[in-house]
Design a protein around this motif. Structure first.
Motif, PDB file in Angstrom:
ATOM      1  N   ILE A   3       0.843  -1.196   0.000  1.00  0.00           N
ATOM      2  CA  ILE A   3       0.000   0.000   0.000  1.00  0.00           C
ATOM      3  C   ILE A   3       0.880   1.249   0.000  1.00  0.00           C
ATOM      4  N   PRO A   4       0.313   2.404  -0.305  1.00  0.00           N
ATOM      5  CA  PRO A   4       1.080   3.649  -0.184  1.00  0.00           C
ATOM      6  C   PRO A   4       1.443   3.921   1.267  1.00  0.00           C
ATOM      7  N   PHE A   5       2.629   4.467   1.501  1.00  0.00           N
ATOM      8  CA  PHE A   5       3.058   4.802   2.855  1.00  0.00           C
ATOM      9  C   PHE A   5       2.080   5.759   3.522  1.00  0.00           C
ATOM     10  N   SER A   6       1.498   6.652   2.735  1.00  0.00           N
ATOM     11  CA  SER A   6       0.573   7.650   3.285  1.00  0.00           C
ATOM     12  C   SER A   6      -0.764   7.046   3.710  1.00  0.00           C
ATOM     13  N   ASN A   7      -0.999   5.766   3.403  1.00  0.00           N
ATOM     14  CA  ASN A   7      -2.243   5.108   3.819  1.00  0.00           C
ATOM     15  C   ASN A   7      -2.090   4.310   5.108  1.00  0.00           C
ATOM     16  N   VAL A   8      -0.885   4.259   5.684  1.00  0.00           N
ATOM     17  CA  VAL A   8      -0.690   3.474   6.915  1.00  0.00           C
ATOM     18  C   VAL A   8      -1.593   3.987   8.027  1.00  0.00           C
ATOM     19  N   LYS A   9      -1.780   5.303   8.098  1.00  0.00           N
ATOM     20  CA  LYS A   9      -2.627   5.886   9.151  1.00  0.00           C
ATOM     21  C   LYS A   9      -4.094   5.509   8.972  1.00  0.00           C
ATOM     22  N   ASN A  10      -4.459   4.999   7.782  1.00  0.00           N
ATOM     23  CA  ASN A  10      -5.850   4.624   7.512  1.00  0.00           C
ATOM     24  C   ASN A  10      -6.143   3.170   7.837  1.00  0.00           C
ATOM     25  N   LEU A  11      -5.143   2.450   8.367  1.00  0.00           N
ATOM     26  CA  LEU A  11      -5.329   1.024   8.627  1.00  0.00           C
ATOM     27  C   LEU A  11      -6.153   0.795   9.890  1.00  0.00           C
ATOM     28  N   VAL A  12      -7.365   0.299   9.696  1.00  0.00           N
ATOM     29  CA  VAL A  12      -8.229  -0.141  10.802  1.00  0.00           C
ATOM     30  C   VAL A  12      -8.830  -1.467  10.332  1.00  0.00           C
ATOM     31  N   LEU A  13      -8.064  -2.524  10.497  1.00  0.00           N
ATOM     32  CA  LEU A  13      -8.386  -3.812   9.875  1.00  0.00           C
ATOM     33  C   LEU A  13      -9.206  -4.711  10.798  1.00  0.00           C
ATOM     34  N   ARG A  14      -9.839  -5.715  10.175  1.00  0.00           N
ATOM     35  CA  ARG A  14     -10.549  -6.729  10.935  1.00  0.00           C
ATOM     36  C   ARG A  14      -9.585  -7.450  11.864  1.00  0.00           C
ATOM     37  N   LYS A  15     -10.110  -7.930  12.964  1.00  0.00           N
ATOM     38  CA  LYS A  15      -9.250  -8.574  13.957  1.00  0.00           C
ATOM     39  C   LYS A  15      -8.576  -9.826  13.412  1.00  0.00           C
ATOM     40  N   ASP A  16      -9.262 -10.598  12.545  1.00  0.00           N
ATOM     41  CA  ASP A  16      -8.637 -11.808  12.018  1.00  0.00           C
ATOM     42  C   ASP A  16      -7.454 -11.466  11.116  1.00  0.00           C
ATOM     43  N   VAL A  17      -7.559 -10.350  10.379  1.00  0.00           N
ATOM     44  CA  VAL A  17      -6.446  -9.933   9.526  1.00  0.00           C
ATOM     45  C   VAL A  17      -5.284  -9.463  10.389  1.00  0.00           C
ATOM     46  N   VAL A  18      -5.590  -8.707  11.448  1.00  0.00           N
ATOM     47  CA  VAL A  18      -4.540  -8.229  12.352  1.00  0.00           C
ATOM     48  C   VAL A  18      -3.825  -9.406  13.003  1.00  0.00           C
ATOM     49  N   GLN A  19      -4.593 -10.416  13.415  1.00  0.00           N
ATOM     50  CA  GLN A  19      -3.986 -11.595  14.035  1.00  0.00           C
ATOM     51  C   GLN A  19      -3.071 -12.328  13.050  1.00  0.00           C
ATOM     52  N   ALA A  20      -3.484 -12.409  11.790  1.00  0.00           N
ATOM     53  CA  ALA A  20      -2.655 -13.070  10.776  1.00  0.00           C
ATOM     54  C   ALA A  20      -1.345 -12.318  10.569  1.00  0.00           C
ATOM     55  N   ILE A  21      -1.416 -10.998  10.604  1.00  0.00           N
ATOM     56  CA  ILE A  21      -0.204 -10.190  10.441  1.00  0.00           C
ATOM     57  C   ILE A  21       0.715 -10.368  11.650  1.00  0.00           C
ATOM     58  N   LYS A  22       0.117 -10.425  12.844  1.00  0.00           N
ATOM     59  CA  LYS A  22       0.918 -10.644  14.058  1.00  0.00           C
ATOM     60  C   LYS A  22       1.648 -11.980  13.992  1.00  0.00           C
ATOM     61  N   LYS A  23       0.995 -12.990  13.434  1.00  0.00           N
ATOM     62  CA  LYS A  23       1.586 -14.334  13.360  1.00  0.00           C
ATOM     63  C   LYS A  23       2.494 -14.491  12.148  1.00  0.00           C
ATOM     64  N   LYS A  24       2.664 -13.410  11.380  1.00  0.00           N
ATOM     65  CA  LYS A  24       3.512 -13.440  10.179  1.00  0.00           C
ATOM     66  C   LYS A  24       2.934 -14.359   9.097  1.00  0.00           C
ATOM     67  N   SER A  25       1.619 -14.592   9.182  1.00  0.00           N
ATOM     68  CA  SER A  25       0.959 -15.394   8.153  1.00  0.00           C
ATOM     69  C   SER A  25       0.533 -14.527   6.973  1.00  0.00           C
ATOM     70  N   PHE A  26       0.509 -13.243   7.194  1.00  0.00           N
ATOM     71  CA  PHE A  26       0.100 -12.286   6.167  1.00  0.00           C
ATOM     72  C   PHE A  26       0.919 -11.026   6.395  1.00  0.00           C
ATOM     73  N   HIS A  27       1.212 -10.284   5.336  1.00  0.00           N
ATOM     74  CA  HIS A  27       2.133  -9.156   5.465  1.00  0.00           C
ATOM     75  C   HIS A  27       1.578  -7.899   4.800  1.00  0.00           C
ATOM     76  N   LEU A  28       2.001  -6.787   5.329  1.00  0.00           N
ATOM     77  CA  LEU A  28       1.687  -5.498   4.720  1.00  0.00           C
ATOM     78  C   LEU A  28       2.989  -4.767   4.442  1.00  0.00           C
ATOM     79  N   PHE A  29       3.053  -4.139   3.276  1.00  0.00           N
ATOM     80  CA  PHE A  29       4.224  -3.341   2.906  1.00  0.00           C
ATOM     81  C   PHE A  29       3.745  -1.947   2.521  1.00  0.00           C
ATOM     82  N   SER A  30       4.522  -0.961   2.923  1.00  0.00           N
ATOM     83  CA  SER A  30       4.190   0.419   2.555  1.00  0.00           C
ATOM     84  C   SER A  30       5.372   1.023   1.811  1.00  0.00           C
ATOM     85  N   VAL A  31       5.093   1.663   0.689  1.00  0.00           N
ATOM     86  CA  VAL A  31       6.156   2.254  -0.132  1.00  0.00           C
ATOM     87  C   VAL A  31       5.812   3.688  -0.476  1.00  0.00           C
ATOM     88  N   LYS A  32       6.841   4.458  -0.726  1.00  0.00           N
ATOM     89  CA  LYS A  32       6.665   5.865  -1.080  1.00  0.00           C
ATOM     90  C   LYS A  32       6.890   6.134  -2.557  1.00  0.00           C
TER      91      LYS A  32
END
Length: 797
Positions: A720-749
């Motif tokens: 996603i765009p780096f400027s959209n990081v502040k807009n991240l309000v994700l579902r709890k299951d997605v957040v849990q997957a990211i915490k477990k490193k099962s899913f990833h988010l990348f931000s670029v400029k």
């Protein structure tokens, strides 16, 4: 892939301070009695309410559900209490012109009393006047007047008859009037006998007849004169007898309204009119025949002349009036003149006139929705004219006046109007009015904009909890625990897609509060905790997301082709958002690019097939500009590039996929495959900077859901765009997957950062000669473009 571009778990959401909610549940909190985050709108409304003048009406804009109507109602009621209650208004008969009834203003709450007093007054007069005129003393006086007049008339008649008899004539009555004829032996002389008489005799008779006729005519004039004089005397007698009776009934009403000049004038006119029409109050007693019924009908019509039509009754009001009119039709707004069928025609009178919202709000405030108002241009134009002139005319709707169907319609006198109108609606109607209607800006000078979001400060967070406490008390809901409040706040953040802000669209929040209460009570819970808020949100989505599930099913059976593993050259997984009104959801879509020698330029397949919107076309042209800036500094581009959204049949618009298209083009040119495990969103400018897009949460969740269906590899994710990081309000299951490193988010400029994440190869940086290192993405792109250029020169030869 570079780990330095990965979004950290701590950046996914702002942790809310638990110490702020040091209560067991919201029943311990003071319910909110103030307004959250609408300081600008509240200040503007206060300014408009206090500004004097017919041009300082207010128009209120804002998204649906921001509490516009509720806040306006609260502010208006509070403001209106500072002023005296407005006057009552009544409509009464105009005795000089029945088609132009008169409006009378009187102290608040007194109109009904005035109307009832007039009804009682007329009812008393109807019974007492006949009784008074049937008394022996009145009958005796009346008989004396009749007798005196009769005697004088008889004397005149006798004198004429004596003169006629003495000259050989008689007076007979015919249909044409009185006639003087000659007689002989008591019998009229025939025409033949008269012609047989001597001419001298006939001449003498003619002279006598003329003399008798002259005296007869003079006597008849005198007799008629005596009759008129008798009527005048009788009327004077009746007036003297009834005037005191009428005064006894009117004087208490006159005294009650002693400070109301208009009522004093009206009561004086009533008294005079009753006396002028006194005969209509007489003669009905004991008459059951058709003549009696006719007189009764005439009496009823006459009595109606003195009724009072209460237009505005403020007995139950306190302070200036505040009127909300949800259906601003012509009649509801300006009033109505009703009509009733009478013998094949239509009739009306002043008692059938009804007040509209403008008159009810006179000297107060009227709130209208703009959308239904603009549906009827005649109503809108009439409203503007009324506000500009500060005068209200109750009349038939333009083009609907009753012509040729009985009596003409009424035209009540114009009524002075002093009202503050508040128009409420969305942004678009007001934008159109401000640009297209010159009068609008002159009449509605005050704008109050309602915001849809507010900063997530400690104060606003705590007030959110107090707002929940107020709703629980008002709607009899279970109280919320602190974690339940936090879940509602998370929902508010998700609504505006911003970690640092809260939604002010309390209409939607209210729905979640009620639904959470339902699920808690279904489990026999005593309070509403986080799990019930989450269940309310998920159940609400479940009721609306059938189409979303159907779309996801298409990825299962390969109806829609998508790769979430492996690498492919010139192919990138883009992300789109489907807005279904109540909900929005994301889904991945494949973008492919092919490059080859040919006419320089980019072929936008969607544009060529009329499936591309203007914003998408702009995005493709930006891609072309970026390629020229980066790779056409030393020689022109000699490459054709085809870009398309695969399996897209309903049209494409927006520029949120422009960076994705550029990544596909770069991959096609350099020959380096792109990871299909990473979906991409973000727009790009000609400088290669990645710009923010909308719907970032829905897009991430959409790709996550597809990966879940096809199987998580623990390497999948979204860039996603780096400027959209502040807009991240994700579902709890997605957040849990990211915490477990099962899913990833990348931000670029930048594009350079993004292509490195997707290919695992450095983008490359140009030297002073605009040349890139050969082992980089841009180096390989430049090498391919240089090859195409050289070949094009050869073929040109």
């Amino acid at each position: 892939m570079e780990q330095r571009f990965e979004v950290l778990v701590k950046d996914l959401s702002k942790k809310y301070l638990s110490k702020l909610f040091d209560f067991q549940d919201t029943s311990e909190l003071e319910p909110l009695d103030s307004i959250i985050g609408q300081e600008r709108a509240v200040e503007a409304i206060d300014f408009g309410l206090n500004m004097k003048g017919p041009e300082y009406n207010i128009f209120v804009t804002g998204l649906e559900g921001t509490g516009k109507s509720t806040i306006i109602k609260k502010l208006l009621i509070e403001h209106a209490q500072k002023y005296e209650t407005s006057a009552d208004l009544c409509l009464v008969n105009n005795f000089d012109d029945a088609y132009c009834p008169v409006v009378i203003e009187m102290p608040a709450g007194s109109a009904v009393y005035f109307s009832q007093s007039m009804i009682r007054l007329i009812e008393v007069i109807k019974t007492q006047i006949p009784a008074l005129l049937e008394t022996p003393s009145f009958q005796e006086e009346q008989n004396i007047i009749h007798k005196e007049t009769s005697n004088r008339q008889k004397e005149l008649s006798d004198d004429v008859e004596q003169l006629a008899e003495s000259t050989g004539f008689s007076i007979i009555s015919t249909e044409a009037g009185y006639k003087v004829v000659p007689v002989s032996n008591g019998q009229p002389v025939s025409r033949e006998a008269y012609q047989a008489l001597d001419e001298t005799v006939r001449q003498k008779m003619d002279e006598n007849r003329v003399q008798v006729e002259e005296v007869l005519n003079k006597s008849l004039v005198e007799i008629n004169k005596l009759g008129e004089e008798m009527k005048a005397v009788l009327k004077k007698l009746v007036t003297s007898k009834t005037e005191q009776l009428i005064s006894e009934q009117i004087d208490p009403v006159r005294y009650y309204f002693r400070d109301c000049k208009d009522i004093q004038i009206y009561l004086k006119n009533v008294k005079e009119d009753i006396i002028d029409n006194i005969a209509m109050f007489l003669g009905v007693k004991g008459k059951e025949d058709s003549e009696g019924k006719k007189i009764m009908e005439m009496t009823g019509s006459l009595v109606k002349r003195y009724q009072v039509n209460v237009l505005v009754d403020r007995r139950r009001e306190k302070g200036a009036p505040v009127v909300f009119e949800p259906n601003p039709s012509f009649h509801n707004l300006f009033g109505k003149i009703e009509k009733k069928p009478v013998m094949g025609a239509f009739a009306t009178d002043f008692t059938m006139v009804q007040a509209g919202a403008l008159l009810k709000a006179n000297k107060g405030y009227l709130v209208l929705d703009i959308e239904p108002l603009l549906m009827n241009p005649a109503v809108w134009e009439s409203l503007k004219r009324t506000l500009q002139n500060s005068m209200l005319q109750i009349e038939d709707m333009p083009g609907q006046a009753d012509h040729g169907h009985g009596m003409p319609s009424l035209k009540p006198a114009p009524i002075p109007l002093k009202v503050k109108v508040i128009l409420v609606g969305g942004y678009e109607p007001f934008k159109i009015l401000q640009n297209a209607d010159l009068k609008f800006n002159k009449i509605f000078k005050v704008r109050a904009d309602f915001d849809y979001e507010a900063q997530l400060t400690d104060e606003n967070g705590y007030n959110y909890a107090r707002f929940i406490a107020r709703i629980c008390k008002k709607e009899s809901l279970l109280s919320f625990t602190p974690d339940g409040v936090c879940a509602v706040i998370e929902y508010g953040k998700r609504m505006v897609a911003d970690q640092q802000k809260l939604s002010l669209r309390f209409g939607q929040v209210l729905g979640i509060l009620k639904e959470a209460d339902y699920w808690a009570k279904k489990d026999n819970a005593q309070v509403i905790s986080q799990k019930y808020v989450i269940r309310a949100i998920s159940q609400h989505r479940f009721r609306h997301n059938l189409y979303e599930e159907k779309v996801l099913e298409q990825f299962d059976d390969q109806s829609v082709l998508i790769n979430v593993t492996g690498k492919v050259t010139g192919q990138v997984n883009a992300l789109a958002v489907y807005d279904m009104g109540e909900i929005a959801f994301g889904r991945p879509t494949r973008i492919t690019a092919e490059s080859y020698m040919g006419t320089p330029g980019i072929i936008n397949v969607e544009h060529e097939s009329d499936l591309s919107g203007q914003t998408h076309d702009k995005g493709v042209m930006i891609v072309s500009g970026y390629l020229g800036r980066m790779f056409a500094q030393n020689y022109p581009l000699s490459v054709s590039i085809s870009i398309t959204f695969e399996q897209s049949y309903n049209g494409v618009d927006g520029d949120s996929a422009s960076s994705t298209e550029l990544y596909a083009v770069l991959s096609s040119l350099c020959g380096i495959p792109i990871s299909q495990e990473i979906a991409v969103t973000g727009s790009v400018n000609q400088k290669g900077e990645i710009q923010a897009i909308g719907g970032v949460n829905e897009k991430i969740e959409g790709f996550y859901d597809v990966c879940m269906k096809k199987g998580l590899t623990k390497s999948q994710g979204v860039m996603i765009p780096f400027s959209n990081v502040k807009n991240l309000v994700l579902r709890k299951d997605v957040v849990q997957a990211i915490k477990k490193k099962s899913f990833h988010l990348f931000s670029v400029k930048t594009i350079e950062e993004g292509i490195e994440v997707l290919t695992g190869v450095k983008a490359g940086k140009a030297d002073s000669n605009s040349c890139y290192p050969k082992d980089t993405v841009f180096g390989k792109v430049q090498e391919k473009l240089k090859k195409y250029h050289e070949l094009s020169i050869q073929y040109a030869k």
